[in-house]
Design an enzyme around this catalytic site. Sequence first.
Site, PDB file in Angstrom:
ATOM      1  CD  GLU A   1      -8.142  54.299 -26.255  1.00 23.07           C
ATOM      2  OE1 GLU A   1      -9.083  54.503 -25.477  1.00 23.07           O
ATOM      3  OE2 GLU A   1      -8.280  53.879 -27.417  1.00 23.07           O
TER       4      GLU A   1
ATOM      5  N   GLY B   1      -0.974  52.046 -18.462  1.00 24.90           N
ATOM      6  CA  GLY B   1      -2.294  51.428 -18.545  1.00 24.90           C
ATOM      7  C   GLY B   1      -3.364  52.116 -17.736  1.00 24.90           C
TER       8      GLY B   1
ATOM      9  CG  HIS C   1      -7.941  51.982  -6.143  1.00 18.55           C
ATOM     10  ND1 HIS C   1      -8.060  52.157  -7.509  1.00 18.55           N
ATOM     11  CD2 HIS C   1      -7.930  53.234  -5.609  1.00 18.55           C
ATOM     12  CE1 HIS C   1      -8.120  53.453  -7.780  1.00 18.55           C
ATOM     13  NE2 HIS C   1      -8.041  54.122  -6.647  1.00 18.55           N
TER      14      HIS C   1
ATOM     15  CB  CYS D   1     -13.804  44.395  10.486  1.00 18.03           C
ATOM     16  SG  CYS D   1     -15.206  44.631  11.622  1.00 18.03           S
TER      17      CYS D   1
ATOM     18  CB  CYS E   1     -14.742  41.123  12.333  1.00 22.21           C
ATOM     19  SG  CYS E   1     -13.108  41.725  12.843  1.00 22.21           S
TER      20      CYS E   1
ATOM     21  CD  GLN F   1      -5.428  54.167 -11.204  1.00 25.65           C
ATOM     22  OE1 GLN F   1      -4.836  54.097 -12.270  1.00 25.65           O
ATOM     23  NE2 GLN F   1      -6.516  54.895 -11.058  1.00 25.65           N
TER      24      GLN F   1
ATOM     25  CE1 TYR G   1     -14.720  44.491  -5.653  1.00 24.27           C
ATOM     26  CE2 TYR G   1     -17.017  44.627  -4.977  1.00 24.27           C
ATOM     27  CZ  TYR G   1     -15.889  45.214  -5.523  1.00 24.27           C
ATOM     28  OH  TYR G   1     -15.932  46.524  -5.943  1.00 24.27           O
TER      29      TYR G   1
ATOM     30  CB  SER H   1      -8.741  55.599 -17.923  1.00 22.02           C
ATOM     31  OG  SER H   1      -9.119  55.982 -16.600  1.00 22.02           O
TER      32      SER H   1
ATOM     33  CB  CYS I   1     -13.144  46.758  14.805  1.00 24.45           C
ATOM     34  SG  CYS I   1     -12.463  45.241  14.073  1.00 24.45           S
TER      35      CYS I   1
END
Length: 232
Positions: A200, A172, A106, A114, A133, A88, A53, A174, A117
């Site tokens: 598509e 966009g 999302h 955290c 945290c 999303q 990430y 799926s 908490c």
Amino acid sequence: MDKIVILTGAGISAESGLGTFRDEGGLWSQHRIEDVATPEGFARDPALVQGFYNARRVQAAQAKPNAAHAALARLQRGWPGEVVIVTQNVDALHEAGGATDVLHMHGTLAGALCGACGHRWPAPDEMKVAEPCPACARPTARPDVVWFGEMPYFMDEIFAHLSQAALFAAIGTSGQVYPAAGFVEEALMGGAHCVELSLEPSAVASRFHEQREGRATETVPAWVDEVLARVE
């Protein structure tokens, strides 16, 4: 004035250089989803997940909004009724393109959460394993993104908007990830006209009244022009 609800997925940000987990050669292709996008994966190997990430956060920060993001912001400004954008995506390209009050179902790469908490704060560029945290000081910081198996954010609010929508557009997406894939059914039950814009047909394309195939940077501005022409 009629309410418009828009759901966006990875396809709208792909032209800004942000790949989906179905793309070959991108960040997602280097890992199994269960290793980097589930609570169990984080528990097994937090260093792997934080590193993944961190890389996505850097990539997203470098991306620029495209014509599709700008068009939806223009729709928000020009439509006399409410235009609700639900995404999303965990990037901030809608906001960078001028949109407001976007519902990030999302979560967002820019946020930290955290696990103990529930406190939220802006994520540093590089989150470390066992990062404390700032509220409770426990070493349980994680990205503020919704992983597979977790409940998306704002669901009550989103379903309320869908029930009131006169027009619903999915851009966009799926149609393979629930609950978002079921939003078209909710909108249909509320009487909305439903439009799908994608490269598509999605897995739920048959549920829409109309489909527009093509690049988001082309189909979305053209569709927004048509919608705003009703105002004039």
